[in-house]
Design a protein around this motif. Structure first.
Motif, PDB file in Angstrom:
ATOM      1  N   THR A   1      -0.881   3.525  -2.430  1.00  0.00           N
ATOM      2  CA  THR A   1      -0.823   2.106  -3.258  1.00  0.00           C
ATOM      3  C   THR A   1      -2.230   1.848  -4.033  1.00  0.00           C
TER       4      THR A   1
ATOM      5  N   PRO B   1       2.525   2.451  -6.950  1.00  0.00           N
ATOM      6  CA  PRO B   1       2.914   3.449  -5.948  1.00  0.00           C
ATOM      7  C   PRO B   1       2.450   4.865  -6.639  1.00  0.00           C
TER       8      PRO B   1
ATOM      9  N   ILE C   1      21.586   0.238   3.352  1.00  0.00           N
ATOM     10  CA  ILE C   1      20.934   1.239   2.314  1.00  0.00           C
ATOM     11  C   ILE C   1      22.238   2.411   2.069  1.00  0.00           C
TER      12      ILE C   1
ATOM     13  N   GLY D   1      19.656   5.625  -1.433  1.00  0.00           N
ATOM     14  CA  GLY D   1      18.523   5.333  -2.429  1.00  0.00           C
ATOM     15  C   GLY D   1      18.886   3.882  -2.990  1.00  0.00           C
TER      16      GLY D   1
ATOM     17  N   TRP E   1       3.630  -6.722  -1.264  1.00  0.00           N
ATOM     18  CA  TRP E   1       2.876  -6.533  -2.734  1.00  0.00           C
ATOM     19  C   TRP E   1       3.036  -7.970  -3.302  1.00  0.00           C
TER      20      TRP E   1
ATOM     21  N   SER F   1      11.654  -2.560  -4.555  1.00  0.00           N
ATOM     22  CA  SER F   1      10.749  -2.186  -3.594  1.00  0.00           C
ATOM     23  C   SER F   1      11.247  -0.958  -2.865  1.00  0.00           C
ATOM     24  N   SER F   2      10.503   0.015  -2.409  1.00  0.00           N
ATOM     25  CA  SER F   2      11.021   1.160  -1.594  1.00  0.00           C
ATOM     26  C   SER F   2      11.256   0.897  -0.324  1.00  0.00           C
ATOM     27  N   ASP F   3      10.795  -0.361  -0.010  1.00  0.00           N
ATOM     28  CA  ASP F   3      11.327  -0.881   1.433  1.00  0.00           C
ATOM     29  C   ASP F   3      12.107  -2.194   0.957  1.00  0.00           C
ATOM     30  N   ALA F   4      13.301  -2.029   1.159  1.00  0.00           N
ATOM     31  CA  ALA F   4      14.212  -3.402   0.792  1.00  0.00           C
ATOM     32  C   ALA F   4      14.495  -4.326   1.694  1.00  0.00           C
TER      33      ALA F   4
END
Length: 191
Positions: A149, A144, A77, A80, A120, A39-42
Motif C-alpha cells: 500500500t 493499493p 463473502i 469477490g 485505512w 475495502s479488500s478486507d470487508a
C-alpha cells in the motif's frame, strides 16, 4: 420522505460513521443484497449487525431519503462481493429498490486491528514526518499498489498543492502513532 419499504427505519448517521460500500443489486429471489465493499478486507462490513444507508449520489433508484438503518440477518463473502440478508427484505423487488445505496457502519464497531495493522480510515489525516522531524505532508489517501500500500501525502510547496507518495511498508515506516496523529518514516523530501 419516508420509505414504504418495511425494512427501512429512519435513523441518525452515527458520528463515527465510515462509508464502507454500496449496494450493487439484488442477489437471488429471496431479497438478498449484493454489496460492493470499498475495502479488500470487508471485515468492518461483515461484523456490523446494523448498516446505515443513504441514497445513491447518482444512478440509484433512490426509493428513500435521509439516513435509514438496516438490521443484518446474515452477511458473507461471495465471489469477490458481500451478499447480505436483511430483516424485512424478503423479495427481489424490495432488494432492487435499494440499488446504489451507500452503506455506512460505525467505526467503533470495527473489529480490533492486529498489531502493526491499521484501518485505512484511521490513517487519513495523519501528519507524516521523517526521522529528522521534517514534515512531509498529511495522509490524503492510500493506494493499493499490488503487494504493498502507498500513502498519498498532500503538502504545499511555494503556495501550490503538491502530492508525495511513500510506500507503507516496514522498510520505510518507523512508527504509526494513532493517538498522536503522526507517522514517522525513513523518507526524504526529495525522494
Amino acid at each position: 420522505m419516508t420509505s414504504t419499504l418495511p425494512a427501512l427505519t429512519p435513523a441518525e448517521l452515527p458520528p463515527d460513521a465510515v462509508e464502507v460500500g454500496r449496494i450493487a443489486d439484488a442477489w437471488g429471489v429471496k431479497g438478498w443484497l449484493k454489496v460492493l465493499p470499498f475495502s479488500s478486507d470487508a471485515e468492518g462490513l461483515l461484523s456490523a449487525r446494523s448498516w446505515f444507508l443513504q441514497p445513491a449520489e447518482r444512478g440509484g433508484k433512490n426509493t428513500f431519503a435521509g439516513t435509514v438503518q438496516l438490521d443484518i440477518r446474515q452477511a458473507r463473502i461471495h465471489s469477490g462481493a458481500v451478499v447480505a440478508w436483511v430483516r424485512g427484505v424478503d423479495d427481489r423487488d424490495v432488494a432492487e429498490g435499494l440499488r446504489g445505496a451507500r452503506i455506512f457502519v460505525p467505526r467503533s464497531g470495527f473489529p480490533a486491528a492486529a498489531e502493526d495493522e491499521y484501518y485505512w480510515v484511521d490513517l487519513i489525516g495523519l501528519e507524516v514526518v521523517n526521522r529528522e522531524g521534517v514534515a512531509l505532508g498529511t495522509v490524503r489517501d492510500l493506494l493499493p499498489t499490488g503487494p504493498q500500500t502507498t500513502l498519498v501525502l498532500a503538502y504545499e510547496q511555494d503556495g501550490k498543492p503538491q502530492e508525495r507518495l511513500v510506500p507503507f511498508v516496514s522498510a520505510f515506516v518507523d512508527q504509526v502513532d494513532l493517538a498522536g496523529r503522526r507517522i514517522t518514516v525513513d523518507w526524504q523530501p526529495d525522494f
